[in-house]
Design a protein around this motif. Structure first.
Motif, short mmCIF file in Angstrom:
data_model
loop_
_atom_site.label_atom_id
_atom_site.label_comp_id
_atom_site.label_asym_id
_atom_site.label_seq_id
_atom_site.Cartn_x
_atom_site.Cartn_y
_atom_site.Cartn_z
N THR A 112 -85.83 14.35 6.20
CA THR A 112 -84.85 15.15 5.50
C THR A 112 -84.12 15.98 6.54
N ALA A 113 -82.79 15.87 6.57
CA ALA A 113 -81.95 16.66 7.48
C ALA A 113 -81.18 17.67 6.65
N VAL A 114 -81.23 18.93 7.08
CA VAL A 114 -80.63 20.02 6.33
C VAL A 114 -79.64 20.77 7.22
N GLY A 115 -78.44 21.00 6.72
CA GLY A 115 -77.47 21.83 7.43
C GLY A 115 -77.74 23.29 7.11
N VAL A 116 -77.75 24.13 8.15
CA VAL A 116 -78.02 25.55 7.98
C VAL A 116 -76.94 26.36 8.72
N THR A 117 -76.81 27.62 8.37
CA THR A 117 -75.80 28.45 9.03
C THR A 117 -76.31 29.09 10.31
N GLN A 118 -77.62 29.25 10.42
CA GLN A 118 -78.16 29.85 11.63
C GLN A 118 -79.63 29.53 11.79
N LEU A 119 -80.09 29.62 13.06
CA LEU A 119 -81.50 29.48 13.39
C LEU A 119 -81.94 30.78 14.04
N ALA A 120 -83.14 30.82 14.60
CA ALA A 120 -83.72 32.07 15.09
C ALA A 120 -82.90 32.75 16.20
N ARG A 121 -82.22 31.95 17.01
CA ARG A 121 -81.35 32.48 18.06
C ARG A 121 -79.98 31.84 17.92
N PRO A 122 -78.92 32.58 18.22
CA PRO A 122 -77.57 32.04 17.98
C PRO A 122 -77.24 30.77 18.77
N GLU A 123 -77.86 30.55 19.93
CA GLU A 123 -77.54 29.38 20.74
C GLU A 123 -78.31 28.13 20.31
N LEU A 124 -79.23 28.26 19.36
CA LEU A 124 -80.01 27.11 18.91
C LEU A 124 -79.20 26.23 17.96
#
Length: 139
Positions: A112-124
């Motif tokens: 399952t691939a999910v699009g997200v707006t952010q991860l733990a750090r902005p450069e990830l």
């Protein structure tokens, strides 16, 4: 590895112990032959710097998954479920798939691939979590 069927074991390879101590979560949890690996990102665990671009980050994330699975007594071949989180799912998916197929060249797991707006750090750009069954990739 001799665990009872219901014994719960936290898995934290040496490079990740600081994360466990600071943020209070295990890189993986094993119960019997089942292993749940927490989200792994494209950061080099020696210098804690993210890779440059999707290909480099995907490669580092899969290497981190492999390290955690080895510590749990399993391998990439034992992955039965793959969940990925992408900050640019449509833009980066082909690059990601090429790297994924290097690490998981056959016996493809559920994914399952999910699009997200952010991860733990902005450069990830990507985070990978897996479920594995130890020994299932042997045959």
């Amino acid at each position: 590895m001799s665990l009872s069927d219901k014994e719960r074991q936290s898995i934290n390879p040496p490079p990740t112990q600081e994360v466990y101590d600071r943020l209070h979560f295990s890189q993986a949890t094993r119960v019997g032959d089942l292993i749940w690996v927490s989200g792994q990102v494209g950061i080099d665990t020696t210098d804690m710097k993210p890779g440059d671009g999707m290909e480099a980050q995907a490669r580092l994330a899969f290497e981190n998954v492999r390290t955690v699975l080895r510590a749990a007594g399993a391998s990439l071949a034992d992955i039965v479920e793959l969940t990925t989180f992408h900050t640019d799912l449509r833009g980066d998916i082909q690059e990601f798939v090429q790297v994924k197929d290097e690490f998981l060249p056959d016996r493809y797991p559920s994914w399952t691939a999910v699009g997200v707006t952010q991860l733990a750090r902005p450069e990830l750009l990507v985070e990978i979590r897996v479920v594995a069954v130890a020994g299932s990739g042997d045959g």
